[in-house]
Design a protein around this motif. Sequence first.
Motif, PDB file in Angstrom:
ATOM      1  N   VAL A  96       0.167  -0.780   0.320  1.00  0.00           N
ATOM      2  CA  VAL A  96       0.320  -0.298   0.371  1.00  0.00           C
ATOM      3  C   VAL A  96       1.026   1.454  -0.072  1.00  0.00           C
ATOM      4  O   VAL A  96       1.880   1.579   0.666  1.00  0.00           O
ATOM      5  CB  VAL A  96      -0.973   0.196   1.176  1.00  0.00           C
ATOM      6  N   SER A  97       0.975   2.278  -0.574  1.00  0.00           N
ATOM      7  CA  SER A  97       1.864   2.903  -1.252  1.00  0.00           C
ATOM      8  C   SER A  97       0.865   4.793  -1.982  1.00  0.00           C
ATOM      9  O   SER A  97       0.122   4.263  -2.193  1.00  0.00           O
ATOM     10  CB  SER A  97       2.624   3.020  -1.989  1.00  0.00           C
ATOM     11  N   GLY A  98       1.904   5.167  -1.513  1.00  0.00           N
ATOM     12  CA  GLY A  98       1.103   6.422  -2.032  1.00  0.00           C
ATOM     13  C   GLY A  98       1.763   6.665  -3.884  1.00  0.00           C
ATOM     14  O   GLY A  98       0.972   4.946  -4.525  1.00  0.00           O
ATOM     15  N   ALA A  99       1.723   7.884  -4.683  1.00  0.00           N
ATOM     16  CA  ALA A  99       1.777   8.083  -6.029  1.00  0.00           C
ATOM     17  C   ALA A  99       3.031   7.379  -6.349  1.00  0.00           C
ATOM     18  O   ALA A  99       3.823   7.557  -6.678  1.00  0.00           O
ATOM     19  CB  ALA A  99       1.493   9.428  -5.983  1.00  0.00           C
ATOM     20  N   ILE A 100       3.119   6.040  -6.742  1.00  0.00           N
ATOM     21  CA  ILE A 100       3.960   5.889  -7.138  1.00  0.00           C
ATOM     22  C   ILE A 100       3.270   5.264  -9.210  1.00  0.00           C
ATOM     23  O   ILE A 100       2.761   5.064  -9.355  1.00  0.00           O
ATOM     24  CB  ILE A 100       4.559   4.596  -6.457  1.00  0.00           C
ATOM     25  N   GLY A 101       4.539   4.386 -10.041  1.00  0.00           N
ATOM     26  CA  GLY A 101       4.443   4.754 -11.287  1.00  0.00           C
ATOM     27  C   GLY A 101       3.980   3.371 -11.995  1.00  0.00           C
ATOM     28  O   GLY A 101       3.796   2.414 -10.608  1.00  0.00           O
ATOM     29  N   GLU A 102       3.004   3.319 -13.195  1.00  0.00           N
ATOM     30  CA  GLU A 102       1.840   1.283 -13.078  1.00  0.00           C
ATOM     31  C   GLU A 102       3.544   0.799 -13.803  1.00  0.00           C
ATOM     32  O   GLU A 102       3.644  -0.072 -12.676  1.00  0.00           O
ATOM     33  CB  GLU A 102       1.620   2.027 -14.224  1.00  0.00           C
ATOM     34  N   ASP A 103       4.284   1.413 -14.132  1.00  0.00           N
ATOM     35  CA  ASP A 103       5.840  -0.541 -14.608  1.00  0.00           C
ATOM     36  C   ASP A 103       6.008  -0.398 -12.766  1.00  0.00           C
ATOM     37  O   ASP A 103       6.263  -1.909 -12.421  1.00  0.00           O
ATOM     38  CB  ASP A 103       7.016   0.935 -14.720  1.00  0.00           C
ATOM     39  N   THR A 104       6.146   0.692 -11.076  1.00  0.00           N
ATOM     40  CA  THR A 104       7.025  -0.534 -10.258  1.00  0.00           C
ATOM     41  C   THR A 104       5.250  -1.126 -10.219  1.00  0.00           C
ATOM     42  O   THR A 104       5.911  -2.258  -9.134  1.00  0.00           O
ATOM     43  CB  THR A 104       6.794   1.087  -9.407  1.00  0.00           C
ATOM     44  N   ALA A 105       4.170  -1.091  -9.587  1.00  0.00           N
ATOM     45  CA  ALA A 105       3.457  -1.897  -9.679  1.00  0.00           C
ATOM     46  C   ALA A 105       2.944  -3.147 -10.650  1.00  0.00           C
ATOM     47  O   ALA A 105       2.808  -4.370  -9.766  1.00  0.00           O
ATOM     48  CB  ALA A 105       2.138  -1.414 -10.151  1.00  0.00           C
ATOM     49  N   VAL A 106       3.549  -3.064 -11.534  1.00  0.00           N
ATOM     50  CA  VAL A 106       3.484  -4.218 -12.523  1.00  0.00           C
ATOM     51  C   VAL A 106       4.404  -5.348 -12.035  1.00  0.00           C
ATOM     52  O   VAL A 106       4.559  -6.099 -12.008  1.00  0.00           O
ATOM     53  CB  VAL A 106       3.484  -3.673 -14.692  1.00  0.00           C
ATOM     54  N   ALA A 107       5.436  -4.323 -11.924  1.00  0.00           N
ATOM     55  CA  ALA A 107       7.112  -5.437 -11.334  1.00  0.00           C
ATOM     56  C   ALA A 107       6.985  -5.802  -9.736  1.00  0.00           C
ATOM     57  O   ALA A 107       6.862  -7.109  -9.858  1.00  0.00           O
ATOM     58  CB  ALA A 107       8.314  -3.848 -11.295  1.00  0.00           C
ATOM     59  N   ALA A 108       6.143  -5.793  -9.434  1.00  0.00           N
ATOM     60  CA  ALA A 108       5.777  -5.689  -7.971  1.00  0.00           C
ATOM     61  C   ALA A 108       5.302  -7.610  -8.293  1.00  0.00           C
ATOM     62  O   ALA A 108       5.487  -7.900  -7.693  1.00  0.00           O
ATOM     63  CB  ALA A 108       5.180  -5.051  -7.007  1.00  0.00           C
ATOM     64  N   MET A 109       3.254  -7.022  -9.035  1.00  0.00           N
ATOM     65  CA  MET A 109       2.683  -7.906  -8.915  1.00  0.00           C
ATOM     66  C   MET A 109       3.450  -9.287 -10.154  1.00  0.00           C
ATOM     67  O   MET A 109       3.581 -10.434  -9.507  1.00  0.00           O
ATOM     68  CB  MET A 109       1.521  -7.665 -10.336  1.00  0.00           C
TER      69      MET A 109
END
Length: 505
Positions: free
Chosen positions: A85-98
Amino acid sequence: MSGTSLHLLLIEDSEDDAALLLRELRRAGYAVTHTRVQTAEELERALGEGTWDIIISDYSLPRFDGLAAFAQVQKRGLDVPFLIVSGAIGEDTAVAAMKAGVHDFLLKDRLARLAPAVARELREAQVRADRRRMQEQLMLSERLSSLGMLAASVAHEINNPLASLMMNLSFAQELLRGEVPPEEGLQVLREAVECSQRIRDIVQDIKVFSRPDEQDSGPTDLHRVLDSSLRMARNHVVHRAQLVTDYAQDVPRVQGSEARLGQIFLNLIINAAQAIPEGHRDEHEIRVVTSREPTGGVRVEIRDTGVGIPESLHERIFEPFFTTKPEGVGTGLGLSICRRLITQMGGSIRVESKLGRGTTFQLHLQEAAAVARVSSRRAARPKSGLHVLVVDDDVPVAKAIKRNLSRRYEVIALDRARAALELIASGQRFDAILCDLMMPEMTGPQFHEELQRLAPEQALRVTFMTGGAFTSEARAFLATTPNPCVEKPLDMERLFPLLEAAPQR
């Protein structure tokens, strides 16, 4: 009315953000108990000290981040829902985490998604846990099925040499009474020893398959495990096919569990036998081949000349409960479990088969890392005059050991470890101590621990003997102690050098 209990590990450096997350979860009906950590060191302690229903992590912290935290959890092999659960981060970071395996990624300004995501991940975690329990039950079921098939074979294999052994010993009694010529009696005793060695080998083979939960993976003698599996399956094969082994001489030790490799090989060999009809033994063979892979690793092939498997079923045979055998034969779990076990050891299994032309199962195993091999020091000639203490609670065994050792050494045999400690406490010292591992009053490890306090130099001279390390504590002790251990029944020619080397330890 109390809510659903939730044991939460929270990785968050902001007290305000932590309060928002907890309030959202409690509003959704969760009775939350939590621990908050902010560093990798605190996370490691928390993972070691408790079990958690779910882990929620901020993505960016001063000293590490959410992906590093997730990697820490993975390293421990824990299957715990992990949400970022985070503040504003890029879509690429979210995809990498998943892609890395994080179960969900949420933004702090959209916490309405938090409670549904937690509920979903808790349900899926429960499904995974149930599936693991079911797999463990299935593995136990398959193992019991295999052991049931082997019971008659083992009885047959032991009864034959046992019948000969008992008759020969009866004949030896007549020899001692002077009723048969001495030279004939000597031959009878040789045959009795050979029969007892056959029984010893069968017991050693059984012990390979008696540790279903053993998961320790290490350098394993592949040919030894294969030979044990072949002996255990012999009675299933002998009436159907000729058994041929073609072992490469340069095959190294493989990385794996002896018990689990034995289970895999035994299953495949019995499957091969069941694919061949009875009554035409000279026309069929089961061939076991080992070779070293040019690109690294070891290959094992188990080939049969049985009925074969249709090409359309080559992948389906590895599915749970699928079987090509007649109804009532097998559980349909064997090959599924084989694939799972071999994969866990870093290997693979595949099948080649044609109807009417037989089947070949190919197993690829990892080569074990090079290990230093310590050879037993052998004395140039037998040493007389060594003072040896034997400790074994089985009195007939202790007497038999003393009788054999007394031909070379001065021997005291005791049936209680405490009596041995009292003797050493009184000032008596020994060149070598031979101690049973599993005893009721005081175990071998407990005796060794007391001896280390009482007379450390005597503890170094202990050689353990065992008919089977039945407890996890005993097996753990043997894995860590530098003292040697020999298997019962004792091979005296191997035992003598160990005892004679004891004073130099």
